[in-house]
Design an enzyme around this catalytic site. Structure first.
Site, PDB file in Angstrom:
ATOM      1  N   ASP A   1       1.596 -18.487 -20.304  1.00 56.52           N
ATOM      2  CA  ASP A   1       1.891 -19.003 -21.643  1.00 56.52           C
ATOM      3  C   ASP A   1       1.944 -20.523 -21.691  1.00 56.52           C
ATOM      4  O   ASP A   1       1.981 -21.115 -22.768  1.00 56.52           O
ATOM      5  CB  ASP A   1       3.267 -18.487 -22.089  1.00 56.52           C
ATOM      6  CG  ASP A   1       3.164 -17.197 -22.866  1.00 56.52           C
ATOM      7  OD1 ASP A   1       2.099 -16.947 -23.433  1.00 56.52           O
ATOM      8  OD2 ASP A   1       4.161 -16.458 -22.897  1.00 56.52           O
TER       9      ASP A   1
HETATM   10  C1  BGC Z   1       8.161 -20.181 -20.792  1.00 52.49           C
HETATM   11  C2  BGC Z   1       7.226 -19.032 -20.553  1.00 52.49           C
HETATM   12  C3  BGC Z   1       7.224 -18.096 -21.719  1.00 52.49           C
HETATM   13  C4  BGC Z   1       6.958 -18.890 -22.994  1.00 52.49           C
HETATM   14  C5  BGC Z   1       6.910 -18.045 -24.240  1.00 52.49           C
HETATM   15  C6  BGC Z   1       7.879 -20.835 -22.106  1.00 52.49           C
HETATM   16  O1  BGC Z   1       8.803 -21.834 -22.365  1.00 52.49           O
HETATM   17  O2  BGC Z   1       8.045 -21.109 -19.739  1.00 52.49           O
HETATM   18  O3  BGC Z   1       7.587 -18.380 -19.358  1.00 52.49           O
HETATM   19  O4  BGC Z   1       6.254 -17.127 -21.533  1.00 52.49           O
HETATM   20  O5  BGC Z   1       7.919 -19.892 -23.138  1.00 52.49           O
HETATM   21  O6  BGC Z   1       8.128 -17.590 -24.622  1.00 52.49           O
HETATM   22  C1  NOJ Z   2       7.107 -15.046 -19.679  1.00 57.00           C
HETATM   23  C2  NOJ Z   2       6.433 -14.312 -20.799  1.00 57.00           C
HETATM   24  O1  NOJ Z   2       7.296 -13.304 -21.280  1.00 57.00           O
HETATM   25  C3  NOJ Z   2       5.124 -13.704 -20.349  1.00 57.00           C
HETATM   26  O2  NOJ Z   2       4.468 -13.109 -21.440  1.00 57.00           O
HETATM   27  C4  NOJ Z   2       4.260 -14.730 -19.689  1.00 57.00           C
HETATM   28  O3  NOJ Z   2       3.100 -14.086 -19.232  1.00 57.00           O
HETATM   29  C5  NOJ Z   2       4.982 -15.429 -18.555  1.00 57.00           C
HETATM   30  N1  NOJ Z   2       6.213 -15.957 -19.038  1.00 57.00           N
HETATM   31  C6  NOJ Z   2       4.154 -16.535 -17.931  1.00 57.00           C
HETATM   32  O4  NOJ Z   2       4.049 -17.633 -18.748  1.00 57.00           O
END
Ligand code: BGC
Ligand code: NOJ
Length: 814
Positions: free
Chosen positions: A487
């Protein structure tokens, strides 16, 4: 240093010291009513939705960290001494303390000045209430004159509004106190038709519903005035902060014991039957009273506790293993499976790191969560798949999130995460492999929850695959969109404005940046789809999938292979990322795991090269970091990944979700020792001894362990709600132990460490119990199977006839 021990026979983790490095929590509830509870009784409860139906308050980010909970106070009425039998909030040094977290319950036992207390917290199956079963025993030689106080703080339902809209909230709080039961009815007078009740099995000596009366002006929960003086004020809350507190007087002779039950419950009434008498403003309490009559009985509480225990015995019983490694056994048999069920129930909503007010259900997250619990509750996996797929977009893409109460796609976050739809293929195929329920593919499902758009689920999957094919970039690799699994790899974001969301800000058209990871995922999804198409006799489908996958493979070798590992992506300028050409972010873990899982490089030796590069550049004793070298500064063209300080989260943290992909990849290339070594590095139980460093619970996975660039390398964060749970479960059970559902039957094909002489397992699969015994006779991975005494060809056990209930499998590894 450890702060507790595993009690595997009771399926509990036993915390023996209350001041754990972080609150070590557990979950209550299985269906609609849920709660979080820490080892010192902190936490909160909610009905279905942690944001919109929050029953009790909790203060995130507080000092002390864990504030708000299901608190109890004991007071010696002769001396005036008082303490919390769960340690918090008074933090009086207890003579004995023990917290047992089990599946769906927590028992906190302590002793102070000869008074033993044991509080068992749980939510009975099928009910919207929680029971606090408190047993007090006077272990001293003299009689004890005690007061017991309960204390919770009501949340005014919408947890977000509750912490922001004070100008309104300070005037709306309402309660009723009738027959010693405290009813919380804020907003019941208008549009809400639900209320909470807090009851006690004993006659009360007093009660409190006004927080400041209970605590006293300028005091905290650690020294409530009423507890200090032993004198109740007995007043009804009007606005401000309504609480619920019972005061019970208990006289215990030396050696005597007494059980007291508290019940906190949630009740809905029909709109036309809200008030009693009709036309009044008094809550109709008929249903709540009936429930209370039943549940305030100790014998009934014991009975429903037993039922909860049985429920978990059955769920966990679907797969039990006995291997030479105790960490594997307890994670597979108890904790990892339990965590998978919790992530299924909670998605990413409510933990001690997720506030419960933020996110909806993730499209990709929910599909991956399925992989870890589908064998336990296939019916609910089916329901979940149909919910998720109904939020799919007509163009095959997906709303990134949907809201659990409405089951609708979340417009604020929108779509454009180009990996999202492919996970649906993986989720559905896992469900069908587990259950053999092919009918799900013919279910008529809407797109975007729009009436009239219904078409068979199979077509949803076809559109998901097509979505990628219609979005290829300059190298013919899949366009990344807002992000792929990572993400934080936001290649079209270019955000320089503080506070903008990296996930939803898009300043570039998105026609250039591509993802090698999605290419690997696409090939994996094509293989799963081809398996489904074969069973449906869809020859055209198979052809199309085979061709698309072969072309994608060519593309990967042409543009996605860097010589020693798979590249990660191309950015908006068409520059490569995850290559020797890069000075930072030269190698990433995700494409190594995903591409090898999809079979890339297994034949030409590149898979081994990629995995050796992982070992060389990314592996640490605490797990495998996400990339190297870490990004040393914020890069506009890379987005959130470079926003994190080096070593944390997606910027070279050990993002545990990705580690099992490498374990699976190692199993795919037949290196059981390596696969298991990686498994053990992040296995929470195997890290128990370093709890001081690891900090999070030793019984569940955390999302992230700080990487080697971090000052706190080895420290975990974001425990409980993470895709790490499902993927580790898959890696150890399906790929290392090798017990894997396939469309045609159960496969047994272990790739275990060379030192293991074998292992035993029992697995329920499609109504049959497989009793599996694995013996190592050589050092390789070639497996031969004997099923009910007869050797079979290959490693997939043909489905037995309908009458067969038990199948005995002997696997020999040579
Ligand atoms: C986090 C991710 C997460 C994303 C969406 C980011 O701040 O680092 O792990 O998937 O937010 O919620
Ligand atoms: C947490 C999110 O819930 C997931 O959808 C994502 O793939 C990982 N972070 C990596 O960014």
């Amino acid at each position: 240093m450890k702060f507790g021990t595993f009690d595997d026979s009771a399926r509990e983790y036993v915390i023996t010291q209350p001041d754990t490095p972080l609150p070590w929590i557990n979950y209550l509830g299985s269906e609609a009513y849920f709660g979080l509870i820490s080892n010192t009784a902190g936490g909160y409860s909610f009905y279905k939705d942690a944001r919109l139906r929050r029953l009790t308050r909790y203060r995130y980010n507080n000092a002390p960290l864990d504030m708000g909970g299901r608190y109890l106070y004991l007071r010696d009425n002769n001396t005036g001494t008082y303490w919390s039998p769960t340690w918090m909030p008074t933090r009086v040094d207890l003579d004995e303390y023990e917290c047992r977290h089990g599946q769906g319950y927590t028992i906190i036992t302590s002793q102070f000045n000869g008074i033993k207390s044991s509080a068992r917290y749980f939510v009975p199956l099928g009910e919207s209430l929680e029971i606090w079963q408190v047993t007090l025993t006077n272990k001293s030689a003299s009689d004890a004159d005690l007061s017991l106080f309960s204390a919770i703080e009501f949340c005014l339902w919408d947890a977000n509004d509750d912490v922001t809209n004070f100008q309104r909230n300070y005037s709306i709080g309402q309660v009723e106190i009738v027959d010693d039961v405290i009813y919380h009815k804020t907003e019941y007078r208008e549009r809400r038709d639900h209320f909470a009740y807090f009851a006690c099995s004993e006659k009360l000596a007093g009660f409190e519903t006004i927080r400041e009366d209970f605590l006293g002006a300028y005091r905290g929960w650690d020294e409530p005035c009423v507890v200090e003086t032993g004198k109740s004020v007995n007043t009804e809350a009007h606005g401000w902060q309504p609480i619920g507190s019972h005061h019970v007087k208990i006289y215990l002779k030396a050696g005597e014991s007494k059980q007291i039950i508290f019940i906190l419950g949630y009740q809905e009434n029909s709109k036309d039957d809200k008030f009693d008498p009709p036309g009044s403003q008094v809550i109709n309490k008929k249903s709540a009273k009936k429930t209370l009559e039943k549940y305030l009985q100790p014998a009934h509480a014991d009975k429903v506790f037993e039922e909860l225990h049985e429920y978990w015995t059955e769920l966990l019983g679907k797969l039990q293993v006995s291997t030479p490694d105790e960490h594997t056994n307890r994670m597979v048999n108890i904790w990892n499976a339990y965590q998978c069920m919790v992530t299924f129930n909670m998605s990413r909503s409510a933990s001690y790191f997720e506030s419960g007010i933020g996110r909806g259900m993730g499209f990709r997250d929910s599909n991956q969560d399925l992989l870890g619990f589908v064998h336990m509750i296939p019916e609910r996996a089916r329901e979940r798949i149909l919910d998720i797929s109904a939020t799919q977009l007509k163009n095959g893409g997906a709303f990134h999130q949907y809201q659990p109460l409405t089951k609708r796609g979340n417009n604020d976050v929108g779509s454009g995460f180009n990996d999202d739809p492919l996970w649906l293929v993986l989720g559905v195929s896992a469900y069908v492999k587990e259950t053999g329920d092919w009918s799900i593919l013919d279910e008529e499902v809407q797109y975007e929850n729009e009436a009239g758009t219904e078409c068979p689920l199979y077509e949803h999957l076809q559109r998901a695959v097509q979505y990628t094919l219609e979005r290829l970039g300059p190298h013919d690799l899949p366009l990344i969109g807002r992000a792929d699994w990572n993400d934080c790899l936001n290649l079209n974001c270019f955000s320089d404005t503080p506070g903008q969301s990296f996930q939803t800000t898009t300043n570039k058209e998105g026609k250039v940046a591509e993802s090698v990871f999605i290419a690997g995922l696409f090939m994996l999804a094509c293989q799963e789809m081809a398996g489904i198409a074969k069973h449906r006799g869809d020859k055209v489908g198979i052809e199309k999938l085979t061709k698309a996958s072969a072309e994608m493979e060519k593309t990967v070798w042409a543009a996605g292979w860097d010589g020693d590992w798979f590249r990660r992506a191309y950015d908006d300028f068409g520059h490569v990322l995850g290559s020797k050409e890069n000075s930072e972010g030269r190698i990433f873990i995700e494409p190594q795991g995903m591409c090898v899982m999809a079979g890339l490089g297994v034949e030409n030796g590149n898979a081994l090269k990629a995995l050796d590069s992982v070992a060389e550049h990314l592996a640490t004793p605490h797990g495998i970091v996400l990339q190297q070298p870490a990004f040393s500064q914020y890069y506009l063209h890379l987005g959130e990944i470079s926003s994190y300080p080096p070593g944390y989260k997606e910027n070279a943290g050990i993002f545990c979700h990705t580690n099992p992909w490498v374990m699976i990849a190692e199993a795919v290339v037949g290196r059981g020792d390596k696969a298991f070594d990686y498994y053990q590095r992040i296995n929470p139980s195997a890290r128990e001894e370093i709890s001081e460093l690891h900090k999070c619970e030793p019984y569940v996975y955390a999302q992230m362990i700080a990487g080697k660039d971090a000052a706190t390398h080895g420290e975990a964060k974001n425990s409980w709600l993470t895709g790490t749970a499902a993927w580790n479960y898959v890696a150890i059970t399906q790929n290392i132990l090798g017990i894997q559902p396939t469309f045609d039957g159960l496969q047994v094909k272990p790739v275990i460490p060379s030192a293991w002489k074998g292992f035993e397992a029992t697995r329920s699969f499609r109504g049959v119990r497989y009793e599996i015994s694995v013996v190592r006779e050589g050092t390789g991975n070639s497996v031969t199977l004997e099923v009910d005494g007869k050797s079979i060809d290959g490693t997939v056990i043909p489905l037995p006839n309908k009458e067969t209930k038990i199948v005995k499998v002997k696997a020999v590894i040579r």
